[in-house]
Design an enzyme around this catalytic site. Sequence first.
Site, PDB file in Angstrom:
ATOM      1  N   MET A   1     -26.598  11.078 -18.585  1.00  0.00           N
ATOM      2  CA  MET A   1     -27.328  10.023 -19.297  1.00  0.00           C
ATOM      3  C   MET A   1     -26.336   9.135 -20.047  1.00  0.00           C
ATOM      4  O   MET A   1     -26.712   8.424 -20.983  1.00  0.00           O
ATOM      5  CB  MET A   1     -28.352  10.647 -20.255  1.00  0.00           C
ATOM      6  CG  MET A   1     -29.400  11.473 -19.509  1.00  0.00           C
ATOM      7  SD  MET A   1     -30.953  11.664 -20.387  1.00  0.00           S
ATOM      8  CE  MET A   1     -30.416  12.475 -21.855  1.00  0.00           C
TER       9      MET A   1
ATOM     10  N   LEU B   1     -20.438   9.199 -22.288  1.00  0.00           N
ATOM     11  CA  LEU B   1     -19.658  10.275 -21.669  1.00  0.00           C
ATOM     12  C   LEU B   1     -18.576  10.828 -22.605  1.00  0.00           C
ATOM     13  O   LEU B   1     -17.891  10.079 -23.297  1.00  0.00           O
ATOM     14  CB  LEU B   1     -19.000   9.756 -20.390  1.00  0.00           C
ATOM     15  CG  LEU B   1     -19.973   9.205 -19.341  1.00  0.00           C
ATOM     16  CD1 LEU B   1     -19.200   8.679 -18.132  1.00  0.00           C
ATOM     17  CD2 LEU B   1     -21.004  10.241 -18.909  1.00  0.00           C
ATOM     18  N   HIS B   2     -18.447  12.155 -22.606  1.00  0.00           N
ATOM     19  CA  HIS B   2     -17.400  12.823 -23.379  1.00  0.00           C
ATOM     20  C   HIS B   2     -16.633  13.750 -22.434  1.00  0.00           C
ATOM     21  O   HIS B   2     -16.923  13.797 -21.220  1.00  0.00           O
ATOM     22  CB  HIS B   2     -18.001  13.588 -24.561  1.00  0.00           C
ATOM     23  CG  HIS B   2     -19.166  14.462 -24.192  1.00  0.00           C
ATOM     24  ND1 HIS B   2     -19.035  15.577 -23.395  1.00  0.00           N
ATOM     25  CD2 HIS B   2     -20.490  14.364 -24.496  1.00  0.00           C
ATOM     26  CE1 HIS B   2     -20.217  16.143 -23.242  1.00  0.00           C
ATOM     27  NE2 HIS B   2     -21.129  15.424 -23.880  1.00  0.00           N
TER      28      HIS B   2
ATOM     29  N   HIS C   1     -18.553  15.899 -19.869  1.00  0.00           N
ATOM     30  CA  HIS C   1     -18.933  15.219 -18.619  1.00  0.00           C
ATOM     31  C   HIS C   1     -17.712  15.071 -17.701  1.00  0.00           C
ATOM     32  O   HIS C   1     -17.789  15.267 -16.491  1.00  0.00           O
ATOM     33  CB  HIS C   1     -19.457  13.809 -18.906  1.00  0.00           C
ATOM     34  CG  HIS C   1     -20.725  13.751 -19.707  1.00  0.00           C
ATOM     35  ND1 HIS C   1     -20.761  13.255 -20.985  1.00  0.00           N
ATOM     36  CD2 HIS C   1     -21.986  14.118 -19.403  1.00  0.00           C
ATOM     37  CE1 HIS C   1     -22.006  13.304 -21.436  1.00  0.00           C
ATOM     38  NE2 HIS C   1     -22.768  13.834 -20.506  1.00  0.00           N
TER      39      HIS C   1
HETATM   40  O1  PAF Z   1     -28.151  16.759 -18.767  1.00  0.00           O
HETATM   41  C1  PAF Z   1     -28.459  15.552 -18.722  1.00  0.00           C
HETATM   42  O2  PAF Z   1     -27.702  14.655 -19.127  1.00  0.00           O
HETATM   43  C2  PAF Z   1     -29.805  15.163 -18.141  1.00  0.00           C
HETATM   44  O3  PAF Z   1     -30.785  16.090 -18.465  1.00  0.00           O
HETATM   45  C3  PAF Z   1     -29.767  14.889 -16.630  1.00  0.00           C
HETATM   46  C4  PAF Z   1     -29.395  16.135 -15.847  1.00  0.00           C
HETATM   47  C5  PAF Z   1     -28.762  13.778 -16.331  1.00  0.00           C
HETATM   48  C6  PAF Z   1     -31.145  14.417 -16.145  1.00  0.00           C
HETATM   49  O4  PAF Z   1     -31.541  13.251 -16.776  1.00  0.00           O
END
Ligand code: PAF
Length: 286
Positions: free
Chosen positions: A30, A33-34, A37
């Site tokens: 979503m 980002l850190h 991710h």
């Molecule tokens: O973990 C997340 O960031 C969200 O739940 C995901 C898997 C991208 C689904 O929207």
Amino acid sequence: MEIIRIPRIMQDISKDFLLRGKTIGFVPTMGALHDGHLSLVKRSREENLITVVSIFVNPAQFGQNEDYNIYPRDLEGDTEKLIKENVDILFLPDAASMYPEGYLTYINVENLSEKLCGAFRPGHFRGVTTIVAKLFNIVKPTRAYFGQKDFQQSVIVSKMAGDLNIDIDIVVCPTIREKDGLAMSSRNSYLDNAQRQAATIIYKCLKETCESIKSGIIEIKNVKNFMLDFLSKEPLISEIDYAGIYDTSSLEELSTAKENMILAIALRIGKTRLIDNMLINIKEER
Ligand code: PAF
């Protein structure tokens, strides 16, 4: 790095990769980002010929009084980070293309979705499994990467993939932590200095509980009270949704030891909801 916004175009590109025998690694996010991710992105790059990252703040997984509108968004910063990581494609759909007018179809993994976080965020996992299934159908990944911090999410997504015969490997990667142990999360940015300091109690509690179980100081049936006592030392915790020890597949709370168990915590500091967990394998650790 190519940026694709239209689901149909992403689908055609993925079909073409697969026809040419390329493996596709996929990291759904979503945004904001850190390093957590980015660790998933690195793993995908190691294991696949193509890496696709999606950024989509999915309205279907937020409750009415939750933080959808204020969820951190930093497309410029995220794009730079993904370019640095040599990501091949950033898939960036908008809400209208993922949930067009008249959209009616939802996926729910029963039982598991109502446990732990699901009990406090009704409908959350239904929103997660729906968007993840849609993203899987669009991106057509060989492997998809999820962080262990969202352990329940990874259990539910794996169950969904199995139950729906989705031909994919779900890879769960270790939680990435700040130096003081706090699990990295986009929501950490909501915390002020005092709250950020207070949040370190979560990892301390997991570590202390894990060590006390391993050394036989506490029995499984007393774990929940031990954790609640430990957390009660921090006055900035405004609410504890749950703390305890659970079966890693059924997510049931445990009162006796099993081989694979997980300690898990969800609590609020101010309005910020934080979660974390730690796996315990008694066989290995005793
Ligand atoms: O973990 C997340 O960031 C969200 O739940 C995901 C898997 C991208 C689904 O929207």
